[in-house]
Design a protein around this motif. Structure first.
Motif, PDB file in Angstrom:
ATOM      1  N   ASN A  75     125.023  -0.789  63.416  1.00  0.00           N
ATOM      2  CA  ASN A  75     124.862   0.519  64.643  1.00  0.00           C
ATOM      3  C   ASN A  75     123.992  -0.528  65.421  1.00  0.00           C
ATOM      4  O   ASN A  75     123.714  -0.297  67.008  1.00  0.00           O
ATOM      5  CB  ASN A  75     124.078   1.259  64.227  1.00  0.00           C
ATOM      6  CG  ASN A  75     124.617   2.189  63.428  1.00  0.00           C
ATOM      7  OD1 ASN A  75     126.316   2.136  63.794  1.00  0.00           O
ATOM      8  ND2 ASN A  75     124.384   3.354  62.284  1.00  0.00           N
ATOM      9  N   GLU A  76     122.318  -0.991  64.956  1.00  0.00           N
ATOM     10  CA  GLU A  76     121.556  -1.930  65.384  1.00  0.00           C
ATOM     11  C   GLU A  76     122.233  -3.185  66.793  1.00  0.00           C
ATOM     12  O   GLU A  76     121.835  -3.134  67.673  1.00  0.00           O
ATOM     13  CB  GLU A  76     120.465  -2.758  64.685  1.00  0.00           C
ATOM     14  CG  GLU A  76     119.916  -2.127  63.596  1.00  0.00           C
ATOM     15  CD  GLU A  76     118.793  -2.349  62.900  1.00  0.00           C
ATOM     16  OE1 GLU A  76     119.384  -3.813  62.440  1.00  0.00           O
ATOM     17  OE2 GLU A  76     117.913  -1.452  62.279  1.00  0.00           O
ATOM     18  N   LEU A  79     123.508  -1.490  69.699  1.00  0.00           N
ATOM     19  CA  LEU A  79     122.500  -1.860  70.318  1.00  0.00           C
ATOM     20  C   LEU A  79     122.339  -3.049  71.634  1.00  0.00           C
ATOM     21  O   LEU A  79     122.325  -2.615  72.834  1.00  0.00           O
ATOM     22  CB  LEU A  79     121.625  -0.139  70.112  1.00  0.00           C
ATOM     23  CG  LEU A  79     121.369   0.790  69.642  1.00  0.00           C
ATOM     24  CD1 LEU A  79     120.023   0.843  69.071  1.00  0.00           C
ATOM     25  CD2 LEU A  79     121.728   1.851  70.313  1.00  0.00           C
ATOM     26  N   GLU A  82     125.380  -2.870  74.001  1.00  0.00           N
ATOM     27  CA  GLU A  82     124.840  -1.811  75.409  1.00  0.00           C
ATOM     28  C   GLU A  82     123.467  -2.568  76.035  1.00  0.00           C
ATOM     29  O   GLU A  82     123.389  -2.529  77.081  1.00  0.00           O
ATOM     30  CB  GLU A  82     124.257  -0.507  74.606  1.00  0.00           C
ATOM     31  CG  GLU A  82     125.610  -0.724  73.541  1.00  0.00           C
ATOM     32  CD  GLU A  82     125.699   1.789  73.235  1.00  0.00           C
ATOM     33  OE1 GLU A  82     124.408   1.284  73.472  1.00  0.00           O
ATOM     34  OE2 GLU A  82     126.523   1.744  72.848  1.00  0.00           O
ATOM     35  N   ASN A  83     122.633  -3.428  75.428  1.00  0.00           N
ATOM     36  CA  ASN A  83     120.558  -2.965  76.151  1.00  0.00           C
ATOM     37  C   ASN A  83     120.641  -4.737  76.245  1.00  0.00           C
ATOM     38  O   ASN A  83     120.041  -4.522  77.013  1.00  0.00           O
ATOM     39  CB  ASN A  83     119.954  -2.437  75.354  1.00  0.00           C
ATOM     40  CG  ASN A  83     120.757  -1.194  75.114  1.00  0.00           C
ATOM     41  OD1 ASN A  83     120.964  -0.353  76.389  1.00  0.00           O
ATOM     42  ND2 ASN A  83     120.722  -0.181  73.955  1.00  0.00           N
TER      43      ASN A  83
END
Length: 119
Positions: A75-76, A79, A82-83
């Motif tokens: 999950n990290e 992110l 995406e970022n």
């Protein structure tokens, strides 16, 4: 030392991302050079391992496997995809090398089921 039950649970937590890709023979040196450079960055947060498999009967087909030690690390990393601007640059470079669309598959390791005794 961890007991076998703890090891089974650790195996069960792992997540796998399979990226099925096609790389023409002429582009493979570029792809391999890129991946050698990108792999340390991809693995930098820890708990992430990148592996590459080439199909024996069709050397233009590969599976890039990203192994995550846990759902939380997966999950990290999503992110980060995406970022994180540096990650975006790496992914854009990766996409420019690919000749065809990418097939993305997500797996959970459920091998611990094979160790369970039937009731």
């Amino acid at each position: 030392m961890l007991n076998s039950e703890s090891n089974k649970n650790k195996v069960a937590e792992k997540r796998f991302l399979h990226l099925r890709i096609f790389i023409p023979l002429a582009k493979q040196p570029e792809f391999l050079t890129f991946l050698k450079k990108a792999k340390p960055f991809y693995e930098k947060p820890g708990g992430i391992s990148v592996q590459l498999y080439q199909e024996i009967n069709n050397p233009e087909k590969f599976i890039e496997v990203i192994e995550y030690d846990s759902q939380e690390i997966f999950n990290e990393d999503q992110l980060r995809v995406e970022n994180d601007n540096e990650m975006k640059v790496y992914l854009e470079q990766w996409r420019t090398i690919l000749s065809e669309s990418i097939e993305v598959e997500y797996y959970n390791n459920i091998s611990n089921i094979l160790e369970m005794k039937d009731e």
